[in-house]
Design a protein around this motif. Structure first.
Motif: not given
Length: 93
Positions: A47-50, A76-84, A86-91
Motif C-alpha cells: 500500500v505505502e509504496p504504491a 496503454g502499456g508498460l512505462t518506467q513507472a511499472d518497472f520502478d 516492480a523493483q520496489t515490490i521485489s524488495q
C-alpha cells in the motif's frame, strides 16, 4: 501522458527483475506464502509504496498466492513507472 517504453527498453529492464514476466504489455509476478495471513500481510506492505509512487498494481489473492500485475492503463502499456514499482515490490519480503 506517460511515455510507453519500446520493446527493447522493456526487454532490457525485464532482465534485472527476478521472477517477473512480461506478457501482453504487462508485468506479472506470483508470490507464494506459508498461508493466507502471510499473503495478506504482504499485500498490506504494498500500500505505502504504491501510494507514494501514485502507481497501483492489480492484485489477485488466492489463499497463499498473490499475483501482481503492473501496467500503465492510461498509456496503454508498460512505462518506467511499472518497472520502478516492480523493483520496489521485489524488495518487499
Amino acid at each position: 501522458m506517460t511515455q510507453l517504453l519500446t520493446k527493447t527498453e522493456i526487454q532490457e529492464q525485464a532482465k534485472v527483475l527476478s521472477g517477473w514476466t512480461v506478457e501482453e504489455s504487462k508485468l506479472h509476478i506470483t508470490r507464494t506464502f506459508k498461508d493466507f495471513i502471510q499473503a495478506i500481510e504482504f499485500v498490506n506492505k504494498l500500500v505505502e509504496p504504491a501510494e507514494s509512487a501514485g502507481h497501483h498494481p492489480d492484485i489477485k489473492i488466492s489463499y497463499n498466492k498473490v499475483k501482481i500485475t503492473l501496467t500503465t492503463h492510461d498509456a496503454g502499456g508498460l512505462t518506467q513507472a511499472d518497472f520502478d514499482v516492480a523493483q520496489t515490490i521485489s524488495q518487499i519480503k
